[in-house]
Enzyme design. Structure first.
Site, PDB file in Angstrom:
ATOM      1  N   ARG A   1      44.024  36.204  38.317  1.00 12.08           N
ATOM      2  CA  ARG A   1      44.540  36.482  38.848  1.00 12.08           C
ATOM      3  C   ARG A   1      44.847  38.308  38.545  1.00 12.08           C
ATOM      4  O   ARG A   1      45.222  39.647  39.379  1.00 12.08           O
ATOM      5  CB  ARG A   1      46.359  35.820  40.035  1.00 12.08           C
ATOM      6  CG  ARG A   1      47.017  36.570  40.867  1.00 12.08           C
ATOM      7  CD  ARG A   1      47.983  35.773  40.762  1.00 12.08           C
ATOM      8  NE  ARG A   1      49.053  36.215  41.893  1.00 12.08           N
ATOM      9  CZ  ARG A   1      49.791  36.363  42.740  1.00 12.08           C
ATOM     10  NH1 ARG A   1      48.383  36.713  43.809  1.00 12.08           N
ATOM     11  NH2 ARG A   1      50.497  36.993  42.881  1.00 12.08           N
TER      12      ARG A   1
ATOM     13  N   LYS B   1      54.656  32.193  47.605  1.00 10.10           N
ATOM     14  CA  LYS B   1      56.534  31.905  47.475  1.00 10.10           C
ATOM     15  C   LYS B   1      57.239  32.338  48.393  1.00 10.10           C
ATOM     16  O   LYS B   1      57.013  33.344  49.132  1.00 10.10           O
ATOM     17  CB  LYS B   1      56.527  32.686  45.896  1.00 10.10           C
ATOM     18  CG  LYS B   1      55.664  32.316  44.708  1.00 10.10           C
ATOM     19  CD  LYS B   1      55.956  32.886  43.803  1.00 10.10           C
ATOM     20  CE  LYS B   1      55.857  32.490  42.084  1.00 10.10           C
ATOM     21  NZ  LYS B   1      56.181  33.039  40.997  1.00 10.10           N
TER      22      LYS B   1
ATOM     23  N   HIS C   1      53.441  40.919  45.934  1.00  9.73           N
ATOM     24  CA  HIS C   1      54.747  40.759  45.343  1.00  9.73           C
ATOM     25  C   HIS C   1      55.671  41.063  45.830  1.00  9.73           C
ATOM     26  O   HIS C   1      55.478  41.403  46.814  1.00  9.73           O
ATOM     27  CB  HIS C   1      54.451  41.871  44.168  1.00  9.73           C
ATOM     28  CG  HIS C   1      53.785  41.344  43.361  1.00  9.73           C
ATOM     29  ND1 HIS C   1      52.532  42.402  42.522  1.00  9.73           N
ATOM     30  CD2 HIS C   1      52.850  39.934  42.366  1.00  9.73           C
ATOM     31  CE1 HIS C   1      52.617  41.289  41.567  1.00  9.73           C
ATOM     32  NE2 HIS C   1      52.382  40.091  41.676  1.00  9.73           N
TER      33      HIS C   1
ATOM     34  N   ARG D   1      46.934  32.867  43.289  1.00 10.64           N
ATOM     35  CA  ARG D   1      47.596  31.889  42.707  1.00 10.64           C
ATOM     36  C   ARG D   1      47.406  30.468  43.092  1.00 10.64           C
ATOM     37  O   ARG D   1      46.258  30.466  44.103  1.00 10.64           O
ATOM     38  CB  ARG D   1      49.329  31.654  43.015  1.00 10.64           C
ATOM     39  CG  ARG D   1      50.190  32.575  42.743  1.00 10.64           C
ATOM     40  CD  ARG D   1      51.652  32.960  43.717  1.00 10.64           C
ATOM     41  NE  ARG D   1      52.149  33.520  42.961  1.00 10.64           N
ATOM     42  CZ  ARG D   1      52.719  35.040  43.973  1.00 10.64           C
ATOM     43  NH1 ARG D   1      52.182  33.860  45.583  1.00 10.64           N
ATOM     44  NH2 ARG D   1      53.347  36.066  44.291  1.00 10.64           N
TER      45      ARG D   1
ATOM     46  N   TYR E   1      50.786  46.581  36.152  1.00  8.65           N
ATOM     47  CA  TYR E   1      49.499  46.679  35.934  1.00  8.65           C
ATOM     48  C   TYR E   1      48.863  48.061  35.466  1.00  8.65           C
ATOM     49  O   TYR E   1      47.789  47.946  34.839  1.00  8.65           O
ATOM     50  CB  TYR E   1      48.760  46.278  37.054  1.00  8.65           C
ATOM     51  CG  TYR E   1      49.092  44.825  37.340  1.00  8.65           C
ATOM     52  CD1 TYR E   1      48.170  43.772  36.330  1.00  8.65           C
ATOM     53  CD2 TYR E   1      49.787  44.021  37.935  1.00  8.65           C
ATOM     54  CE1 TYR E   1      48.050  42.461  36.402  1.00  8.65           C
ATOM     55  CE2 TYR E   1      49.639  42.572  38.737  1.00  8.65           C
ATOM     56  CZ  TYR E   1      48.816  41.751  37.657  1.00  8.65           C
ATOM     57  OH  TYR E   1      49.401  40.443  37.762  1.00  8.65           O
TER      58      TYR E   1
ATOM     59  N   HIS F   1      45.439  31.518  36.431  1.00 10.32           N
ATOM     60  CA  HIS F   1      46.535  32.681  36.971  1.00 10.32           C
ATOM     61  C   HIS F   1      45.773  34.040  35.932  1.00 10.32           C
ATOM     62  O   HIS F   1      46.058  34.755  36.166  1.00 10.32           O
ATOM     63  CB  HIS F   1      47.846  32.500  36.711  1.00 10.32           C
ATOM     64  CG  HIS F   1      48.653  33.637  36.706  1.00 10.32           C
ATOM     65  ND1 HIS F   1      48.957  32.810  37.830  1.00 10.32           N
ATOM     66  CD2 HIS F   1      49.386  34.670  36.153  1.00 10.32           C
ATOM     67  CE1 HIS F   1      50.168  34.114  38.413  1.00 10.32           C
ATOM     68  NE2 HIS F   1      50.399  34.238  37.320  1.00 10.32           N
TER      69      HIS F   1
END
Length: 308
Positions: free
Chosen positions: A256, A185, A279, A162, A288, A253
Site C-alpha cells: 500500500r 476504516k 485517509h 489495506r 509520502y 502493508h
C-alpha cells in the site's frame, strides 16, 4: 474489590463510545482501544486520588493529576507514541463529557502529548515490488493457491488496499470492475480504479479456484475453502522477501505504501492519493512527500559529481 469507576462514569463512557460509533463512524478496533485506554486512565486516577472516579471527580482533575498519569505511563515503559494515543482518547472523552456536565476541561485539554517522530512509510522500489509479486507466485506447489497469492498481492499493490480491505472482497466483486467500491476504516466507502493487471490476476485465480465462489462468500479462499487469513498472506510475503533479500519492512502493508509512493513519483497530487488511500486527514498522506524527498536526495547524491 474496590470499584474504580462509579456507575455514572461507566455509563458516560459507554454513551461516548456509542456516540463515536454512530456519528463519527469509528471502527470497532478503534473503539476497543479507546475503551481500554480510557478505563486504564480512570483507574490510575482512582488510585492516585484515593477513591472511585465519578463524573464530578473527572471534572476536578487538574494539571498535577495529568502529569502524574503521564509520568506513570513512561515509568511502565509505554513509549511516547502510545502515551500520545492514550491522551488523545482521554481528551476526546473529556471534550464530549464537559459539554454535558458543564465543567471546565482546560487542565486536561491543555495537556501536551510527548513528542515523537512518526516513522516514515517504507515502500518498495518499483522493481522490488514487481519481483516480489513474481516470487510470491512460486511459493506454493498447488497451482490455484499460487495464483491466489499472486492475485492478493497484485490487488493490494495495484489498488493501494489495506490487507483487511483486500480480504473483505466478496465473490460478487469478481470479475473486478474498472472502479472498485472499497469499504475501509470507519465503514467509509471510497472508489478505487482497478488496473488491468490486477483484474487479470484475479480472473486467473477465479478460473483455477476449486471452491464455489458464491456472491456473498469471500473472494479469496484458504486451502480448505474458508476465508483466507491475513497471516497466510504475511507468511507468503515473508518467504518471498527472504528469497529476494528484501528488508523485513516488505510486508503486505508495504505494498500500500508502495502504491502511494509510486503514484507520487509519477506526478500524482496529494489530494487524489488521499482519496485513493481513504485517509481521513491529508497530513497522513503528506508523509509520502517526505519519502519522495528522501528518494530524490539519494538519487541526487548518487548522480551529482560532488555527491560521490
Amino acid at each position: 474489590m474496590t470499584l474504580d469507576l462509579s456507575p455514572g462514569a461507566r455509563d458516560a463512557m459507554q454513551a461516548w463510545l456509542s456516540h463515536m460509533r454512530a456519528l463519527d463512524g469509528a471502527a470497532e478496533n478503534t473503539l476497543t482501544a479507546y475503551a481500554g485506554d480510557l478505563t486504564a486512565f480512570l483507574r490510575f486516577q482512582a488510585g492516585h486520588r484515593g477513591g472511585p472516579m465519578g463524573l464530578a471527580e473527572i471534572g476536578r482533575l487538574g494539571t498535577a493529576d495529568m502529569r502524574a498519569w503521564m509520568a506513570a505511563e513512561r515509568l511502565r515503559g509505554t513509549n511516547a507514541r502510545s502515551v500520545a494515543r492514550r491522551l488523545s482518547a482521554v481528551k476526546s472523552f473529556v471534550r464530549w463529557l464537559c459539554e454535558r456536565e458543564g465543567f471546565d476541561p482546560t487542565a486536561i485539554l491543555s495537556t501536551r502529548a510527548p513528542r515523537f517522530r512518526k516513522p516514515l512509510p517504507r515502500p518498495l522500489g518499483r522493481d522490488a515490488a514487481r519481483d516480489l509479486i513474481e516470487t510470491v507466485g512460486m511459493q506454493h506447489e498447488t497451482p490455484w493457491i499460487a495464483l491466489r497469492d499472486v492475485a492478493v498481492v497484485t490487488v493490494l499493490y495495484g489498488c493501494g488496499l489495506r490487507i483487511s480491505e483486500g480480504l473483505a472482497l466478496m465473490g460478487a466483486d469478481a470479475p473486478l470492475p474498472d472502479v472498485l467500491r472499497v469499504r475501509g476504516k470507519g465503514d467509509k466507502e471510497r472508489l478505487v480504479p482497478v488496473l488491468p493487471v490486477a483484474r487479470k490476476a484475479v480472473d486467473r485465480y477465479v478460473a483455477a479456484c476449486p471452491h464455489d465462489l458464491t456472491p456473498q462468500g469471500p473472494l479469496f479462499r484458504g486451502a480448505r475453502g474458508g476465508a483466507l487469513n491475513a497471516r497466510i498472506v504475511a507468511s507468503v510475503m515473508a518467504r518471498a522477501r527472504m528469497q529476494l533479500g528484501l528488508p523485513s519492512s516488505a510486508t503486505p502493508h508495504a505494498l500500500r505504501h508502495s502504491f502511494a509512493t509510486h503514484l507520487l513519483e509519477a506526478g500524482g497530487d496529494l489530494r487524489s492519493i488521499q482519496e485513493l488511500l481513504g485517509h481521513a486527514s491529508l497530513s497522513t498522506t503528506q508523509s509520502y512527500t517526505a519519502v519522495d524527498t528522501v528518494h530524490l536526495m539519494e538519487t541526487y547524491a548518487r548522480a551529482h559529481p560532488h555527491g560521490r
